[in-house]
Enzyme design. Structure first.
Site, PDB file in Angstrom:
ATOM      1  NE  ARG A 162      41.317  14.039  29.756  1.00  0.00           N
ATOM      2  CZ  ARG A 162      42.043  13.913  30.848  1.00  0.00           C
ATOM      3  NH1 ARG A 162      42.633  14.968  31.376  1.00  0.00           N
ATOM      4  NH2 ARG A 162      42.196  12.735  31.423  1.00  0.00           N
ATOM      5  CD  GLU A 189      47.118  16.933  25.783  1.00  0.00           C
ATOM      6  OE1 GLU A 189      47.503  15.845  26.271  1.00  0.00           O
ATOM      7  OE2 GLU A 189      46.673  17.850  26.488  1.00  0.00           O
ATOM      8  CG  HIS A 197      48.007  16.634  29.848  1.00  0.00           C
ATOM      9  ND1 HIS A 197      47.095  16.030  29.022  1.00  0.00           N
ATOM     10  CD2 HIS A 197      47.509  16.474  31.112  1.00  0.00           C
ATOM     11  CE1 HIS A 197      46.091  15.532  29.733  1.00  0.00           C
ATOM     12  NE2 HIS A 197      46.314  15.793  31.004  1.00  0.00           N
TER      13      HIS A 197
END
Length: 383
Positions: free
Chosen positions: A210, A239, A256
């Protein structure tokens, strides 16, 4: 019963169509108005909070991803919405991508991986797979997982070390933890100026967990000062916004995508489908069969090649990580609104990628040790 399903969920219409009327939606453009008359919502990593859900008739949400930091759990509990995520769905996909990153780094930087030390912070489902793959390649893995160590019923933590000790010896730092801000061991900004000051000089950071696990400014400062030699980043603070400066400095930067294999996304859909069936008191009526892989077989002659050259070749044939990086760097210096839009777009339009386990490797003149490494990082061998 009306079910809204994100278009990014493979087999969504087929599976959820056994439970009700399915309407496909673009999860990145989902609004509260679209939830009218729907009772179930199936998405990936859409923000799930009062802004989206207040006043809706939604009673069940399936979010087909590993993490849950995009879920306002307190609000959903308050209003009585049942929700489920898919914590093990894309673990193998992430592990594959991580190994591809390490092998690409070793190949490009002329840095042998065998014998190098990895600090693996978080040894859960995904971390354990990364550990097994790294050890299969001959890397030394130092494990850190305080919550597991604290668990008196967990007998698999022998040899686990404190964070500072792992960082002080690591050539590669790999956090693989959920994002938490409370509790005994919060992970937000776990990698920060203080912890980076204790790392082995010239270490490489690989973050595929993360974004906010790492303090972006501290990582940038460590790179500028040489404390970190390189970073490979797939996840970003805030994000779909991201730091252009960090992306510029990264050896590999991707939006990602580690968990975005076809199997990873499909497993998430299936997990949510089974949870929805359970919620409705129904037996699952479909058992999906995955389509054949684009690359079911790779032939390679290992003669004259090092083991890591062979492993690099195999992983790059499947992973697409270099292409993902090149696509991403094209958007790094766009205006902020365009950056965010393209970040989302690159995720939603990601090409078809299969996991290593979908490919069988036929390696001529390969030693038994090399064959064990090929199988150890996830590929199949002929029977």
């Amino acid at each position: 019963m009306k079910i809204l399903c994100d278009t990014m969920m493979p087999l969504g219409r087929t599976l959820f169509g056994t439970l009700g009327e399915v309407a496909l939606v673009d999860g990145s453009r989902l609004t509260a108005a679209m939830l009218k008359d729907a009772e179930m919502l199936m998405v990936r990593d859409v923000k799930l909070d009062a802004k989206l859900l207040e006043g809706s008739n939604i009673r069940f949400i399936g979010t087909a991803v590993t993490g849950s930091d995009h879920v306002d759990k307190a609000y959903l509990e308050e209003v009585g919405i049942r929700w489920i995520n898919a914590p093990r769905a894309n673990g193998e996909s992430v592990a594959d991508y991580c190994i591809a990153a390490l092998l690409e780094y070793g190949h490009t930087r002329h840095c042998p991986l065998e014998g190098a030390t990895v600090a693996l912070i978080g040894v859960g489902w995904i971390g354990s797979m990364i550990r097994a793959r790294c050890e299969a390649m001959g890397m030394r893995v130092l494990c850190c997982d305080p919550p597991r160590v604290d668990n008196p019923h967990d007998g698999g933590t022998t040899g686990f070390l404190p964070l500072e000790e792992c960082l002080s010896e690591a050539d590669f730092i790999v956090p693989m933890v959920p994002l938490t801000e409370t509790g005994k061991y919060p992970t937000k900004h776990m990698i920060n100026a203080e912890t980076l000051a204790k790392t082995k000089y010239g270490a490489v950071l690989v973050n595929m967990s993360r974004g906010a696990v790492c303090d972006t400014k501290a990582v940038i400062d460590a790179l500028r000062e040489g404390l970190l030699k390189d970073v490979m980043i797939d996840v970003w603070e805030n994000e779909p916004s991201f730091s252009s400066e960090l992306a510029d400095l990264a050896f590999l930067a991707t939006p990602h995508l580690a968990g975005h294999s076809y199997e990873g996304k499909t497993n998430g859909t299936i997990a949510v489908y089974h949870a929805a069936c359970s919620y409705l008191g129904r037996e699952p009526s479909l058992r999906p069969i995955l389509p054949p892989p684009i690359t079911p077989r790779i032939d390679i002659d290992a003669r004259g090649k090092t083991d890591e050259e062979v492993l690099w070749y195999l992983t790059q044939k499947i992973s697409m990580i270099v292409a993902d990086h090149l696509n991403f760097v094209d958007i790094v210096h766009l205006p902020e609104a365009d950056k965010k839009r393209r970040f989302v777009s690159q995720r939603r339009t990601y090409p078809y990628r299969r996991q290593y386990c979908a490919t069988t490797v036929y390696a001529k003149h390969a030693s038994d040790a090399l064959l064990a490494k090929i199988e150890g990082i996830g590929f199949m061998l002929p029977k």
